[in-house]
Design a protein around this motif. Structure first.
Motif, short mmCIF file in Angstrom:
data_model
loop_
_atom_site.label_atom_id
_atom_site.label_comp_id
_atom_site.label_asym_id
_atom_site.label_seq_id
_atom_site.Cartn_x
_atom_site.Cartn_y
_atom_site.Cartn_z
N LEU A 134 0.86 -1.17 0.00
CA LEU A 134 0.00 0.00 0.00
C LEU A 134 0.91 1.23 0.00
O LEU A 134 2.07 1.15 0.38
CB LEU A 134 -0.90 0.00 1.24
N GLN A 135 0.38 2.37 -0.43
CA GLN A 135 1.20 3.59 -0.47
C GLN A 135 0.44 4.78 0.09
O GLN A 135 -0.65 5.11 -0.37
CB GLN A 135 1.59 3.93 -1.92
N ILE A 136 1.07 5.43 1.10
CA ILE A 136 0.55 6.68 1.64
C ILE A 136 1.55 7.78 1.30
O ILE A 136 2.74 7.64 1.59
CB ILE A 136 0.35 6.59 3.17
N HIS A 137 1.07 8.85 0.68
CA HIS A 137 1.97 9.93 0.25
C HIS A 137 1.78 11.16 1.13
O HIS A 137 0.65 11.61 1.33
CB HIS A 137 1.71 10.26 -1.22
N CYS A 138 2.90 11.68 1.62
CA CYS A 138 2.84 12.77 2.58
C CYS A 138 3.28 14.09 1.96
O CYS A 138 4.14 14.11 1.07
CB CYS A 138 3.76 12.46 3.76
#
Lengths: 417, 304
Positions: A134-138
């Motif tokens: 999964l990818q969370i972009h900040c």
């Protein structure tokens, strides 16, 4: 509950995220601009501030193998890398995702060779797009910390059970100090909870074979579909976790971040910390009378398609600014957005594609204004323009200068020999 | 403690722990060794595997192992062992598991991984003094893909990528020496055809901690070209001809555990396998046969 406000870099925030999440194991390997994360964790461990084991592996390939193997044994694991490191470990990024053993990897985005460089764009993390992580972009240092805590909850949820990449942009975020609210360590511990590994373990009393081979497309498809469906489950789970996070810490996160979007006719679509530049441009344009906003996907995998569709419904035009480039095709976010909007009646009819910010190249306010102008023109005449590679005449002149120097030096060398 | 429980052949376990019906080729010399090794190590083990023939031992939902298994990739099985070992140590230290839940971490790879792609990961695991046992089944080529040349392939052997009249032009890499140069706890060569020597070495290695290494020559009927019934015969010839010295590195010294009193000609070993048939047919290549014999003689000339 006592929270503390500190000036932290993005890397410092990532390290605090790992510490507050109670990571027990940290396989590591240095690479710019990520190194500060593992140095910070290492210092805490060496001085007794953090009860974890950090091991320096000899490559990212081994590092990600060790991370997956430790997670498969039932230990909460944290790791971090950047750019070439993520690519060097890419075989294992894809491999360990299929092990269905959750851990968190912070990727500090840095553009890929060639030519080799240090500053950021998103081609590194997008190479992991289809891996099963999964990818969370900040976009801010606070988000880096909070997303790390959220990522453990998300990955470890029994409905998900997948590793998670938390992405922050190199230099612009990794080395920029911002005020960050550190959650009280007990509150963070309570929020993240104990890692319940369930049947993900190696124990003498319950022998297990993990990551075994399959023969034929049918069992293979089954496990791949399972991985995909688990990733899709993460949409709902992410919302649940963020609701709880907001209740506990009063900071609100959604799978997408909208800014001045509700009444807008036009929208920028951007990911990562350069989206804050788009926010500033929205403010300026609004002052000049524009009805324009920003949509910023925070969750890239799973892709929050429905939320994005709803947020963009009825807009006249959207300008996607991709800080990445798929050679021979164009912007990756643009393609992804087009794929979920196509065929929906209330979707914006104009979707413009711009490539910018490669290798840390700035995107100036005037460039955002120009993008807005082109977007409006396209919407007015109802014709989508060709994708644009953002580059100024002055930049080209500077490159020509460098080429001229190279040519002079080459001629000089040739004359000597 | 140093007393072996394997004094004679009849001391070896008479029933095997490893399940039958695996998809390995008939007469697999690697499986022969792993059978014997598993009997000594037992089921409180987790085998961490790299891509190779033995990857096919565990195919969903079957496994011949009574203990645990983790498949990693071709280059990084020792790093997988690092992760599992560290995780078990953390769980033990934090008292999240009891000591009787602990497992021995065993890396299982072929020569393709051990001699080549996985060498960097192995070297680094020794640097970190990782407590694990590494078993390499060495069938002297990329066996699982049809016996292409690897850096374990012996000089002159025909492989599917060395099909000319001179066979493989390179020389077998001395992995024993490379591993021993790192000064790990233990390195030994074994072969399934010498089960007593094998069992004693595994027993010895199992009692130690730190990085421990076993290279088992794995006669390969399909890759080497011999009848599956002859695996032990070929293995015995490898030892008797001096081609495969049985030895161990321990406490900084190399000791030969079985020195053939009279070495049979290497030619006997070469003649037992199709991969060397081009040395004899259609015309005999005395130059190359002698070169191989001389290499073996030179090795043993230094052994007292």
């Amino acid at each position: 509950m006592t929270s503390e406000r500190k000036l932290l870099t993005g890397n410092g925030a990532a390290a605090w995220g790992a510490r507050l999440a109670g990571a027990d194991y940290i396989p590591a390997f240095p690479i710019t601009p990520q190194t500060e994360i593992i140095e910070t964790l290492s210092r805490w461990i060496d001085h007794g501030d953090m009860a974890a084991k950090l091991v320096i592996l000899e490559s990212e390939h081994s590092m990600i193998t060790a991370a997956g193997a430790a997670a498969s044994t039932g230990v909460r694991t944290f790791t971090a890398t950047s750019s070439q490191g993520l690519l060097y470990g890419m075989e294992m990024i894809y491999t360990v995702a299929g092990w269905r053993a959750p851990f968190v990897l912070v990727n500090v985005s840095r553009a890929l060779a060639s030519p080799v460089t240090l500053e950021p764009d998103h081609n590194d993390v997008l190479a992991a797009r289809d891996s099963g992580f999964l990818q969370i972009h900040c976009a801010t240092c606070q988000e880096v910390l909070d997303a790390t805590l959220i990522a453990y909850r998300l990955g470890e949820d029994p409905r998900v059970r997948l590793p998670v990449i938390v992405n922050e942009d190199g230099f612009y975020l990794s080395f920029t100090r911002e005020p960050v609210t550190l959650p009280d360590s007990n509150a963070a511990k309570e929020f993240v909870g104990e890692f319940d590994a369930g049947n993900i373990q190696f124990r003498a009393s319950s022998p297990t074979s993990q990551a075994v081979a399959v023969l034929g497309g049918s069992p293979y498809s089954y496990f791949r579909y399972e991985n995909h469906l688990a990733a899709e489950n993460a949409l709902t789970v992410f919302d649940e976790i963020c609701t709880e996070f907001a209740q506990r810490f009063d900071r609100h996160y959604d799978a997408i971040e909208s800014y001045q979007l509700e009444d807008a006719d036009y929208a920028f679509f951007m990911m990562g910390c350069f989206a804050t530049k788009a926010k500033a441009a929205v403010d300026s344009l609004r002052e000049a009378g524009w009805r324009i906003g920003l949509l910023q996907p925070r969750l890239l995998r799973p892709y929050p398609a429905e939320k994005i569709r709803q947020a963009l419904a009825g807009k006249k035009g959207v300008a996607v600014i991709d800080q990445n480039l798929s050679m021979g095709k164009g912007g990756i976010l643009h393609s992804e957005l087009a794929s979920i909007l196509y065929g929906h009646l209330d979707a914006p009819s104009i979707l413009c594609s711009f490539i910018g910010g490669l290798g840390g190249r700035d995107i100036a306010p005037e460039e955002f204004f120009e993008i807005a102008k082109l977007l409006k023109q396209a919407a007015d005449i109802g014709i989508t323009p060709a994708p644009r590679l953002i580059y100024t005449a002055d930049e080209l002149r500077q490159i020509r200068k460098l080429q001229a120097i190279a040519q002079v030096e080459r001629t000089e060398l040739n004359n000597k020999s | 403690m140093n007393e072996t429980r394997f004094k004679r052949i009849k001391d070896l376990p008479s029933t095997h722990l490893l399940g039958t019906g695996t998809p390995m080729c008939a007469g697999c010399g690697g499986l022969q060794a792993i059978n014997d090794i598993y009997d000594v190590l037992g089921e409180k083990t987790v085998f961490i595997n790299a891509a190779g023939c033995m990857t096919l031992l565990s195919i969903y939902p079957f496994t011949p192992f009574r203990g645990s298994w983790l498949y990693t990739a071709m280059a990084s099985a020792p790093a997988g062992a690092q992760g599992v070992r560290d995780a078990l140590d953390i769980l033990l230290e934090k008292k999240k598991i009891t000591p009787d839940e602990n497992l021995t971490t065993v890396v299982l790879t072929g020569d393709g991984s051990a001699y080549g792609m996985g060498l960097s990961a192995t070297s680094a695991a020794i640097d970190r003094n990782l407590d694990f046992l590494y078993i390499c089944y060495d069938n002297e080529g990329y066996g699982n893909t049809g016996q292409q040349s690897s850096s374990a392939t012996p000089h002159g052997a025909r492989t599917s990528t060395s099909t000319g009249s001179l066979g493989y032009p390179g020389f077998k890499k001395d992995l024993f020496a490379i591993w021993a140069a790192h000064k790990p706890a233990y390195v030994a060569t074994v072969i399934g055809a010498e089960p007593l020597d094998l069992a004693r070495k595994i027993e010895k290695a199992a009692r130690m901690t730190g990085p421990r290494f076993i290279i088992s020559l794995a006669p390969c009927p399909t890759g080497w070209g011999f009848d599956p019934k002859d695996t032990s015969y070929v293995g015995n010839l490898a030892v008797k001809s001096g081609v495969w010295p049985l030895k161990e590195y321990i406490d900084g010294k190399v000791v030969h555990t079985k020195t053939p009193a009279i070495r049979v000609p290497v030619e006997d070993y070469l003649l037992s396998q199709g991969r060397f048939s081009h040395l004899f047919e259609p015309t005999r290549n005395d130059g190359l046969i002698n070169e191989i014999q001389n290499k073996v003689d030179a090795y043993w000339a230094d052994i007292t």
